[in-house]
Design a protein around this motif. Structure first.
Motif, PDB file in Angstrom:
ATOM      1  N   VAL A   1       0.838  -1.203   0.122  1.00 22.43           N
ATOM      2  CA  VAL A   1       0.003  -0.108  -0.020  1.00 22.43           C
ATOM      3  C   VAL A   1       0.640   1.250   0.066  1.00 22.43           C
ATOM      4  CG1 VAL A   1      -2.066  -1.197   1.082  1.00 22.43           C
ATOM      5  CG2 VAL A   1      -0.192   0.079   2.564  1.00 22.43           C
ATOM      6  N   PHE A   2       0.133   2.231  -0.469  1.00 28.31           N
ATOM      7  CA  PHE A   2       1.020   3.692  -0.238  1.00 28.31           C
ATOM      8  C   PHE A   2       0.158   4.428   0.660  1.00 28.31           C
ATOM      9  CE2 PHE A   2       1.906   8.051  -1.530  1.00 28.31           C
ATOM     10  CZ  PHE A   2       3.258   7.973  -1.641  1.00 28.31           C
ATOM     11  N   GLU A   3       0.955   4.864   1.784  1.00 33.94           N
ATOM     12  CA  GLU A   3       0.415   5.572   2.879  1.00 33.94           C
ATOM     13  C   GLU A   3       0.757   6.901   2.718  1.00 33.94           C
ATOM     14  OE1 GLU A   3       1.420   4.955   7.136  1.00 33.94           O
ATOM     15  OE2 GLU A   3      -0.250   3.645   6.812  1.00 33.94           O
ATOM     16  N   ALA A   4      -0.139   7.968   2.427  1.00 31.28           N
ATOM     17  CA  ALA A   4       0.261   9.572   2.252  1.00 31.28           C
ATOM     18  C   ALA A   4       0.976   9.801   3.533  1.00 31.28           C
ATOM     19  CB  ALA A   4      -0.905  10.129   2.141  1.00 31.28           C
ATOM     20  N   ALA A   5       2.036  10.742   3.386  1.00 28.02           N
ATOM     21  CA  ALA A   5       2.956  11.088   4.593  1.00 28.02           C
ATOM     22  C   ALA A   5       1.991  12.003   5.561  1.00 28.02           C
ATOM     23  CB  ALA A   5       3.964  11.870   4.120  1.00 28.02           C
ATOM     24  N   ALA A   6       1.326  13.017   4.824  1.00 24.34           N
ATOM     25  CA  ALA A   6       0.671  14.120   5.546  1.00 24.34           C
ATOM     26  C   ALA A   6      -0.654  13.384   6.324  1.00 24.34           C
ATOM     27  CB  ALA A   6       0.232  14.974   4.737  1.00 24.34           C
ATOM     28  N   THR A   7      -1.290  12.582   5.894  1.00 26.57           N
ATOM     29  CA  THR A   7      -2.560  12.076   6.501  1.00 26.57           C
ATOM     30  C   THR A   7      -2.469  10.591   7.000  1.00 26.57           C
ATOM     31  OG1 THR A   7      -3.342  11.198   4.430  1.00 26.57           O
ATOM     32  CG2 THR A   7      -3.937  13.536   4.939  1.00 26.57           C
ATOM     33  N   LYS A   8      -1.528   9.918   6.690  1.00 18.41           N
ATOM     34  CA  LYS A   8      -1.432   8.411   6.763  1.00 18.41           C
ATOM     35  C   LYS A   8      -2.452   7.613   6.179  1.00 18.41           C
ATOM     36  CE  LYS A   8       2.414   8.938   9.387  1.00 18.41           C
ATOM     37  NZ  LYS A   8       3.560   8.751   8.558  1.00 18.41           N
ATOM     38  N   GLU A   9      -3.068   8.136   5.539  1.00 19.90           N
ATOM     39  CA  GLU A   9      -3.967   7.471   4.517  1.00 19.90           C
ATOM     40  C   GLU A   9      -3.652   6.754   3.452  1.00 19.90           C
ATOM     41  OE1 GLU A   9      -7.925   8.782   1.391  1.00 19.90           O
ATOM     42  OE2 GLU A   9      -6.392  10.233   2.198  1.00 19.90           O
ATOM     43  N   VAL A  10      -4.294   5.588   3.276  1.00 19.62           N
ATOM     44  CA  VAL A  10      -3.871   4.405   2.396  1.00 19.62           C
ATOM     45  C   VAL A  10      -4.467   5.065   0.956  1.00 19.62           C
ATOM     46  CG1 VAL A  10      -3.802   2.103   1.360  1.00 19.62           C
ATOM     47  CG2 VAL A  10      -3.470   2.535   3.705  1.00 19.62           C
ATOM     48  N   VAL A  11      -3.854   5.348  -0.008  1.00 22.27           N
ATOM     49  CA  VAL A  11      -4.480   6.012  -1.344  1.00 22.27           C
ATOM     50  C   VAL A  11      -3.915   5.223  -2.554  1.00 22.27           C
ATOM     51  CG1 VAL A  11      -4.537   8.281  -0.358  1.00 22.27           C
ATOM     52  CG2 VAL A  11      -2.346   7.333  -1.510  1.00 22.27           C
ATOM     53  N   GLY A  12      -3.449   3.938  -2.298  1.00 19.63           N
ATOM     54  CA  GLY A  12      -3.076   3.284  -3.475  1.00 19.63           C
ATOM     55  C   GLY A  12      -2.496   1.875  -2.918  1.00 19.63           C
ATOM     56  N   TRP A  13      -2.764   0.756  -3.710  1.00 19.75           N
ATOM     57  CA  TRP A  13      -2.193  -0.453  -3.651  1.00 19.75           C
ATOM     58  C   TRP A  13      -1.544  -1.238  -4.886  1.00 19.75           C
ATOM     59  CZ3 TRP A  13      -3.950  -4.679  -5.833  1.00 19.75           C
ATOM     60  CH2 TRP A  13      -5.368  -4.939  -6.513  1.00 19.75           C
ATOM     61  N   SER A  14      -0.715  -2.103  -4.512  1.00 20.50           N
ATOM     62  CA  SER A  14      -0.011  -2.660  -5.815  1.00 20.50           C
ATOM     63  C   SER A  14       0.002  -4.349  -5.355  1.00 20.50           C
ATOM     64  CB  SER A  14       1.202  -2.059  -6.122  1.00 20.50           C
ATOM     65  OG  SER A  14       2.079  -2.139  -5.123  1.00 20.50           O
ATOM     66  N   SER A  15       0.197  -4.959  -6.517  1.00 23.15           N
ATOM     67  CA  SER A  15       0.588  -6.461  -6.050  1.00 23.15           C
ATOM     68  C   SER A  15       1.584  -7.102  -7.317  1.00 23.15           C
ATOM     69  CB  SER A  15      -0.674  -7.205  -5.685  1.00 23.15           C
ATOM     70  OG  SER A  15      -1.327  -7.233  -6.913  1.00 23.15           O
ATOM     71  N   LEU A  16       2.223  -8.110  -6.690  1.00 27.47           N
ATOM     72  CA  LEU A  16       2.588  -9.096  -7.853  1.00 27.47           C
ATOM     73  C   LEU A  16       1.640 -10.324  -7.548  1.00 27.47           C
ATOM     74  CD1 LEU A  16       6.547  -8.715  -7.219  1.00 27.47           C
ATOM     75  CD2 LEU A  16       5.071  -8.107  -9.066  1.00 27.47           C
ATOM     76  N   SER A  17       1.435 -10.796  -8.907  1.00 31.96           N
ATOM     77  CA  SER A  17       0.396 -12.072  -8.751  1.00 31.96           C
ATOM     78  C   SER A  17       1.275 -13.035  -9.911  1.00 31.96           C
ATOM     79  CB  SER A  17      -1.012 -11.717  -9.145  1.00 31.96           C
ATOM     80  OG  SER A  17      -1.684 -10.939  -8.309  1.00 31.96           O
ATOM     81  N   LEU A  18       0.969 -14.332  -9.859  1.00 31.49           N
ATOM     82  CA  LEU A  18       1.286 -15.168 -10.703  1.00 31.49           C
ATOM     83  C   LEU A  18       0.592 -15.080 -12.131  1.00 31.49           C
ATOM     84  CD1 LEU A  18       1.787 -18.684  -8.956  1.00 31.49           C
ATOM     85  CD2 LEU A  18       3.628 -16.952  -9.653  1.00 31.49           C
ATOM     86  N   PHE A  19       1.228 -15.130 -13.101  1.00 33.90           N
ATOM     87  CA  PHE A  19       0.867 -14.884 -14.356  1.00 33.90           C
ATOM     88  C   PHE A  19      -0.134 -16.062 -14.483  1.00 33.90           C
ATOM     89  CE2 PHE A  19       1.279 -16.478 -18.878  1.00 33.90           C
ATOM     90  CZ  PHE A  19       0.337 -15.650 -19.169  1.00 33.90           C
ATOM     91  N   SER A  20       0.259 -17.250 -14.072  1.00 35.35           N
ATOM     92  CA  SER A  20      -0.533 -18.481 -14.503  1.00 35.35           C
ATOM     93  C   SER A  20      -0.422 -19.407 -13.083  1.00 35.35           C
ATOM     94  CB  SER A  20      -0.406 -19.134 -15.472  1.00 35.35           C
ATOM     95  OG  SER A  20      -1.021 -20.275 -15.824  1.00 35.35           O
ATOM     96  N   GLU A  21      -1.249 -20.297 -12.817  1.00 34.22           N
ATOM     97  CA  GLU A  21      -0.935 -21.332 -11.815  1.00 34.22           C
ATOM     98  C   GLU A  21      -0.300 -22.489 -12.239  1.00 34.22           C
ATOM     99  OE1 GLU A  21      -1.918 -21.185  -8.348  1.00 34.22           O
ATOM    100  OE2 GLU A  21      -2.710 -19.132  -8.969  1.00 34.22           O
ATOM    101  N   ARG A  22      -0.095 -22.558 -13.605  1.00 36.89           N
ATOM    102  CA  ARG A  22       0.792 -23.681 -14.047  1.00 36.89           C
ATOM    103  C   ARG A  22       2.249 -23.469 -13.808  1.00 36.89           C
ATOM    104  NH1 ARG A  22      -2.677 -23.282 -19.274  1.00 36.89           N
ATOM    105  NH2 ARG A  22      -4.450 -24.545 -18.638  1.00 36.89           N
ATOM    106  N   PRO A  23       2.945 -24.511 -13.314  1.00 37.94           N
ATOM    107  CA  PRO A  23       4.271 -24.312 -12.778  1.00 37.94           C
ATOM    108  C   PRO A  23       5.202 -23.713 -13.832  1.00 37.94           C
ATOM    109  CG  PRO A  23       3.515 -26.448 -12.152  1.00 37.94           C
ATOM    110  CD  PRO A  23       2.466 -25.941 -13.187  1.00 37.94           C
TER     111      PRO A  23
END
Length: 167
Positions: free
Chosen positions: A57-79
Protein backbone atom coordinates in the motif's frame (compact mmCIF):
# COMPACT_ATOMS: atom_id res chain seq x y z
CA UNK A 1 2.58 13.07 -3.30
CA UNK A 2 4.95 12.20 -0.52
CA UNK A 3 4.40 8.95 1.29
CA UNK A 4 5.59 5.48 2.09
CA UNK A 5 5.20 2.17 0.30
CA UNK A 6 4.81 -0.59 2.85
CA UNK A 7 3.63 -4.17 3.02
CA UNK A 8 -0.15 -4.31 3.19
CA UNK A 9 -1.71 -5.72 6.33
CA UNK A 10 -5.03 -7.47 6.78
CA UNK A 11 -6.35 -4.28 8.36
CA UNK A 12 -5.73 -2.48 5.02
CA UNK A 13 -8.12 -4.76 3.11
CA UNK A 14 -11.23 -2.55 3.56
CA UNK A 15 -9.51 0.46 1.95
CA UNK A 16 -7.93 -1.78 -0.72
CA UNK A 17 -11.46 -3.01 -1.44
CA UNK A 18 -12.83 0.54 -1.65
CA UNK A 19 -10.10 1.62 -4.08
CA UNK A 20 -10.63 -1.48 -6.21
CA UNK A 21 -14.41 -1.17 -6.20
CA UNK A 22 -14.20 2.41 -7.43
CA UNK A 23 -12.31 1.07 -10.46
CA UNK A 24 -14.88 -1.71 -10.90
CA UNK A 25 -17.78 0.72 -10.96
CA UNK A 26 -16.28 3.66 -12.86
CA UNK A 27 -13.40 2.52 -15.09
CA UNK A 28 -12.22 -0.16 -17.48
CA UNK A 29 -9.05 -0.66 -15.41
CA UNK A 30 -10.51 -4.00 -14.33
CA UNK A 31 -12.88 -6.26 -16.16
CA UNK A 32 -14.69 -7.14 -12.94
CA UNK A 33 -18.29 -6.03 -13.34
CA UNK A 34 -19.53 -6.10 -9.75
CA UNK A 35 -18.00 -4.66 -6.58
CA UNK A 36 -16.27 -7.16 -4.33
CA UNK A 37 -16.93 -7.67 -0.66
CA UNK A 38 -14.26 -7.16 1.95
CA UNK A 39 -14.50 -10.91 2.67
CA UNK A 40 -13.68 -11.77 -0.96
CA UNK A 41 -10.75 -9.34 -0.95
CA UNK A 42 -9.52 -10.82 2.35
CA UNK A 43 -9.34 -14.24 0.67
CA UNK A 44 -7.47 -12.66 -2.25
CA UNK A 45 -5.09 -10.94 0.17
CA UNK A 46 -4.43 -14.10 2.20
CA UNK A 47 -3.72 -16.05 -1.01
CA UNK A 48 -0.77 -13.72 -1.71
CA UNK A 49 2.51 -14.99 -0.28
CA UNK A 50 4.07 -11.88 1.29
CA UNK A 51 7.55 -13.11 0.37
CA UNK A 52 7.04 -14.13 -3.26
CA UNK A 53 3.79 -12.36 -4.23
CA UNK A 54 3.40 -9.38 -1.91
CA UNK A 55 0.70 -6.76 -1.70
CA UNK A 56 1.80 -3.20 -0.91
CA UNK A 57 0.00 0.00 0.00
CA UNK A 58 0.98 3.63 -0.43
CA UNK A 59 0.39 5.63 2.73
CA UNK A 60 0.27 9.41 2.31
CA UNK A 61 2.83 11.13 4.54
CA UNK A 62 0.63 14.03 5.61
CA UNK A 63 -2.52 12.08 6.50
CA UNK A 64 -1.36 8.45 6.90
CA UNK A 65 -4.27 7.59 4.58
CA UNK A 66 -3.82 4.58 2.29
CA UNK A 67 -4.37 6.00 -1.21
CA UNK A 68 -3.11 3.17 -3.39
CA UNK A 69 -2.18 -0.47 -3.52
CA UNK A 70 -0.11 -2.74 -5.73
CA UNK A 71 0.61 -6.44 -5.98
CA UNK A 72 2.54 -9.12 -7.74
CA UNK A 73 0.47 -12.13 -8.82
CA UNK A 74 1.35 -15.25 -10.72
CA UNK A 75 0.59 -14.97 -14.41
CA UNK A 76 -0.72 -18.54 -14.31
CA UNK A 77 -1.02 -21.34 -11.76
CA UNK A 78 0.82 -23.72 -14.12
CA UNK A 79 4.33 -24.36 -12.78
CA UNK A 80 6.09 -23.54 -16.03
CA UNK A 81 4.89 -19.94 -15.72
CA UNK A 82 6.32 -19.47 -12.22
CA UNK A 83 9.03 -17.20 -13.65
CA UNK A 84 6.48 -14.59 -14.74
CA UNK A 85 4.46 -12.29 -12.50
CA UNK A 86 1.65 -9.88 -13.29
CA UNK A 87 1.63 -6.39 -11.78
CA UNK A 88 -1.47 -4.62 -10.49
CA UNK A 89 -1.67 -1.02 -9.32
CA UNK A 90 -4.77 0.88 -8.23
CA UNK A 91 -4.81 4.45 -6.94
CA UNK A 92 -7.71 6.21 -5.19
CA UNK A 93 -9.32 8.75 -7.54
CA UNK A 94 -8.36 11.79 -5.46
CA UNK A 95 -4.71 10.69 -5.46
CA UNK A 96 -4.30 9.94 -9.18
CA UNK A 97 -1.91 11.97 -11.29
CA UNK A 98 0.46 12.64 -8.38
CA UNK A 99 3.20 10.12 -9.20
CA UNK A 100 2.05 7.40 -6.79
CA UNK A 101 1.46 4.80 -9.49
CA UNK A 102 4.92 5.42 -10.92
CA UNK A 103 6.53 5.00 -7.49
CA UNK A 104 4.58 1.81 -6.86
CA UNK A 105 5.45 0.38 -10.28
CA UNK A 106 9.17 1.02 -9.80
CA UNK A 107 8.91 -0.60 -6.38
CA UNK A 108 7.16 -3.68 -7.83
CA UNK A 109 9.83 -4.04 -10.51
CA UNK A 110 12.58 -3.92 -7.87
CA UNK A 111 10.80 -6.48 -5.69
CA UNK A 112 10.19 -8.78 -8.68
CA UNK A 113 13.89 -8.65 -9.51
CA UNK A 114 14.77 -9.52 -5.90
CA UNK A 115 12.31 -12.43 -6.05
CA UNK A 116 14.05 -13.78 -9.16
CA UNK A 117 11.21 -13.34 -11.63
CA UNK A 118 12.30 -13.46 -15.26
CA UNK A 119 9.54 -11.27 -16.68
CA UNK A 120 6.63 -9.08 -15.66
CA UNK A 121 3.31 -8.63 -17.43
CA UNK A 122 0.81 -5.81 -17.23
CA UNK A 123 -2.71 -6.28 -18.57
CA UNK A 124 -4.92 -3.25 -19.09
CA UNK A 125 -7.68 -1.81 -21.21
CA UNK A 126 -6.01 -0.45 -24.32
CA UNK A 127 -7.92 2.80 -23.78
CA UNK A 128 -6.24 3.30 -20.39
CA UNK A 129 -3.71 5.77 -21.80
CA UNK A 130 -2.24 6.94 -18.44
CA UNK A 131 -1.52 3.38 -17.31
CA UNK A 132 -0.02 2.40 -20.66
CA UNK A 133 2.19 5.50 -20.68
CA UNK A 134 3.37 4.83 -17.13
CA UNK A 135 4.29 1.22 -17.91
CA UNK A 136 6.03 2.13 -21.18
CA UNK A 137 8.04 4.87 -19.42
CA UNK A 138 9.14 2.30 -16.83
CA UNK A 139 10.52 0.01 -19.53
CA UNK A 140 7.61 -2.28 -20.37
CA UNK A 141 7.17 -3.10 -24.05
CA UNK A 142 3.99 -3.87 -26.00
CA UNK A 143 3.55 -7.65 -26.16
CA UNK A 144 0.12 -7.94 -27.72
CA UNK A 145 -3.39 -6.66 -28.11
CA UNK A 146 -6.43 -8.82 -27.40
CA UNK A 147 -9.14 -7.34 -29.61
CA UNK A 148 -12.55 -7.08 -27.95
CA UNK A 149 -11.53 -9.51 -25.20
CA UNK A 150 -13.47 -7.60 -22.54
CA UNK A 151 -17.06 -6.44 -22.22
CA UNK A 152 -17.90 -3.60 -19.88
CA UNK A 153 -20.28 -0.64 -19.89
CA UNK A 154 -22.17 -2.24 -22.81
CA UNK A 155 -19.22 -2.22 -25.16
CA UNK A 156 -16.22 -4.30 -26.16
CA UNK A 157 -12.86 -3.51 -24.57
CA UNK A 158 -9.49 -4.20 -26.24
CA UNK A 159 -6.92 -5.48 -23.74
CA UNK A 160 -3.26 -4.51 -24.09
CA UNK A 161 -0.50 -6.76 -22.77
CA UNK A 162 2.82 -5.14 -21.87
CA UNK A 163 5.91 -7.01 -20.76
CA UNK A 164 9.20 -6.23 -19.07
CA UNK A 165 12.13 -8.64 -19.18
CA UNK A 166 13.96 -8.51 -15.86
CA UNK A 167 17.09 -10.43 -16.84
Amino acid sequence: MEGEIRFAELSDVPVITDIYNYAVLHTTATQDLHPQTVEVREKWFLAHDPQRLPVFVFEAAATKEVVGWSSLSLFSERPGYSITAEVSIYIAPHAQGKGIGKKMLHHLVAVAREQGFHSLLARMADENVPSKAMHLAAGFQPAGLLKEAGWKFNRYIDIAILQMMLV
